[in-house]
Write a protein that holds these residues in place. Structure first.
Motif, PDB file in Angstrom:
ATOM      1  N   MET A  55       6.938  44.484  -1.200  1.00 45.71           N
ATOM      2  CA  MET A  55       6.421  43.292  -0.563  1.00 45.71           C
ATOM      3  C   MET A  55       5.897  42.355  -1.638  1.00 45.71           C
ATOM      4  O   MET A  55       5.161  42.763  -2.525  1.00 45.71           O
ATOM      5  CB  MET A  55       5.293  43.686   0.403  1.00 45.71           C
ATOM      6  N   GLN A  56       6.252  41.111  -1.519  1.00 45.67           N
ATOM      7  CA  GLN A  56       5.797  40.102  -2.460  1.00 45.67           C
ATOM      8  C   GLN A  56       4.345  39.755  -2.178  1.00 45.67           C
ATOM      9  O   GLN A  56       3.921  39.674  -1.028  1.00 45.67           O
ATOM     10  CB  GLN A  56       6.658  38.851  -2.345  1.00 45.67           C
ATOM     11  N   SER A  57       3.573  39.572  -3.239  1.00 45.69           N
ATOM     12  CA  SER A  57       2.181  39.143  -3.127  1.00 45.69           C
ATOM     13  C   SER A  57       2.018  37.824  -3.864  1.00 45.69           C
ATOM     14  O   SER A  57       2.802  37.498  -4.760  1.00 45.69           O
ATOM     15  CB  SER A  57       1.244  40.181  -3.747  1.00 45.69           C
ATOM     16  N   TYR A  58       0.987  37.073  -3.494  1.00 41.16           N
ATOM     17  CA  TYR A  58       0.750  35.763  -4.065  1.00 41.16           C
ATOM     18  C   TYR A  58      -0.668  35.667  -4.611  1.00 41.16           C
ATOM     19  O   TYR A  58      -1.608  36.190  -4.012  1.00 41.16           O
ATOM     20  CB  TYR A  58       0.935  34.680  -2.987  1.00 41.16           C
ATOM     21  N   THR A  59      -0.812  34.967  -5.748  1.00 36.47           N
ATOM     22  CA  THR A  59      -2.140  34.695  -6.280  1.00 36.47           C
ATOM     23  C   THR A  59      -2.801  33.645  -5.386  1.00 36.47           C
ATOM     24  O   THR A  59      -2.141  32.990  -4.576  1.00 36.47           O
ATOM     25  CB  THR A  59      -2.075  34.151  -7.719  1.00 36.47           C
ATOM     26  N   ILE A  60      -4.092  33.461  -5.564  1.00 41.99           N
ATOM     27  CA  ILE A  60      -4.818  32.447  -4.804  1.00 41.99           C
ATOM     28  C   ILE A  60      -4.206  31.068  -5.068  1.00 41.99           C
ATOM     29  O   ILE A  60      -4.018  30.277  -4.146  1.00 41.99           O
ATOM     30  CB  ILE A  60      -6.324  32.456  -5.164  1.00 41.99           C
ATOM     31  N   GLY A  61      -3.857  30.781  -6.312  1.00 46.23           N
ATOM     32  CA  GLY A  61      -3.262  29.489  -6.656  1.00 46.23           C
ATOM     33  C   GLY A  61      -1.909  29.280  -5.993  1.00 46.23           C
ATOM     34  O   GLY A  61      -1.616  28.190  -5.486  1.00 46.23           O
ATOM     35  N   GLN A  62      -1.076  30.311  -5.993  1.00 44.50           N
ATOM     36  CA  GLN A  62       0.231  30.206  -5.339  1.00 44.50           C
ATOM     37  C   GLN A  62       0.064  30.018  -3.842  1.00 44.50           C
ATOM     38  O   GLN A  62       0.759  29.204  -3.224  1.00 44.50           O
ATOM     39  CB  GLN A  62       1.066  31.462  -5.611  1.00 44.50           C
ATOM     40  N   ALA A  63      -0.849  30.764  -3.253  1.00 39.43           N
ATOM     41  CA  ALA A  63      -1.104  30.640  -1.819  1.00 39.43           C
ATOM     42  C   ALA A  63      -1.592  29.231  -1.490  1.00 39.43           C
ATOM     43  O   ALA A  63      -1.155  28.630  -0.504  1.00 39.43           O
ATOM     44  CB  ALA A  63      -2.125  31.684  -1.364  1.00 39.43           C
ATOM     45  N   ALA A  64      -2.467  28.705  -2.316  1.00 38.92           N
ATOM     46  CA  ALA A  64      -2.985  27.351  -2.089  1.00 38.92           C
ATOM     47  C   ALA A  64      -1.849  26.338  -2.094  1.00 38.92           C
ATOM     48  O   ALA A  64      -1.784  25.462  -1.216  1.00 38.92           O
ATOM     49  CB  ALA A  64      -4.016  27.007  -3.164  1.00 38.92           C
ATOM     50  N   ARG A  65      -0.936  26.465  -3.039  1.00 39.46           N
ATOM     51  CA  ARG A  65       0.198  25.531  -3.116  1.00 39.46           C
ATOM     52  C   ARG A  65       1.055  25.626  -1.868  1.00 39.46           C
ATOM     53  O   ARG A  65       1.458  24.614  -1.296  1.00 39.46           O
ATOM     54  CB  ARG A  65       1.038  25.821  -4.361  1.00 39.46           C
ATOM     55  N   LEU A  66       1.306  26.850  -1.410  1.00 41.57           N
ATOM     56  CA  LEU A  66       2.136  27.038  -0.219  1.00 41.57           C
ATOM     57  C   LEU A  66       1.447  26.519   1.046  1.00 41.57           C
ATOM     58  O   LEU A  66       2.108  26.068   1.978  1.00 41.57           O
ATOM     59  CB  LEU A  66       2.492  28.512  -0.053  1.00 41.57           C
ATOM     60  N   LEU A  67       0.120  26.606   1.069  1.00 42.46           N
ATOM     61  CA  LEU A  67      -0.634  26.150   2.237  1.00 42.46           C
ATOM     62  C   LEU A  67      -0.963  24.662   2.179  1.00 42.46           C
ATOM     63  O   LEU A  67      -1.440  24.092   3.153  1.00 42.46           O
ATOM     64  CB  LEU A  67      -1.928  26.959   2.374  1.00 42.46           C
ATOM     65  N   GLY A  68      -0.726  24.047   1.013  1.00 38.63           N
ATOM     66  CA  GLY A  68      -1.007  22.622   0.874  1.00 38.63           C
ATOM     67  C   GLY A  68      -2.477  22.302   0.723  1.00 38.63           C
ATOM     68  O   GLY A  68      -2.932  21.251   1.165  1.00 38.63           O
ATOM     69  N   VAL A  69      -3.232  23.218   0.099  1.00 39.09           N
ATOM     70  CA  VAL A  69      -4.665  23.010  -0.116  1.00 39.09           C
ATOM     71  C   VAL A  69      -4.994  23.285  -1.576  1.00 39.09           C
ATOM     72  O   VAL A  69      -4.154  23.756  -2.342  1.00 39.09           O
ATOM     73  CB  VAL A  69      -5.524  23.933   0.794  1.00 39.09           C
TER      74      VAL A  69
END
Length: 130
Positions: free
Chosen positions: A1-15
């Motif tokens: 399963m792929q995991s995301y850093t906080i920064g990557q998650a923020a980019r994907l969420l647009g925040v």
């Protein structure tokens, strides 16, 4: 399963990363630490959170924009048929749905929690695996 850093998650969420970090600190999205101590979010958890966030209308800090009709996001659903498939991507507050071949979904390795980009041209939506 792929995991995301906080920064990557923020980019994907647009925040901003600070917003994503506050959400994680508040327990709105589950995180775990890797061997170096970085906080990570499992792809499936991020996909579910992105759908929940879009339904709630965000938190007022969302300022997601489309550049050249590209919508980077996270796969939230994949429905496979014998020949065709349906893929849903949550890109910030935007939910995009694309119909493509089952073969394309398998070749791209698209599954819930995977980062992908929906590209829109006229009435067609193309999916690129990040």
């Amino acid at each position: 399963m792929q995991s995301y850093t906080i920064g990557q998650a923020a980019r994907l969420l647009g925040v901003s990363p600070d917003t994503a970090r506050r959400w994680a600190d508040a327990g709105r999205v589950a995180t775990h630490r890797d061997e170096t101590g970085r906080r990570l979010i499992d792809g499936k958890d991020l996909a579910a959170f992105s759908v929940e966030l879009a339904k709630s209308g965000g938190d007022g800090e969302t300022s997601y924009t489309s550049v050249r009709n590209a919508f980077p996001g996270i796969v939230t659903a994949v429905k496979l048929g014998d020949v065709a498939a349906q893929v849903e991507i949550q890109a910030g507050p935007h939910r995009l749905v694309s119909l493509l071949t089952r073969e394309a979904v398998e070749e791209l390795g698209l599954e819930v929690g995977v980062e992908a980009t929906a590209r829109v041209k006229s009435t067609n939506v193309h999916i690129d695996r990040a």
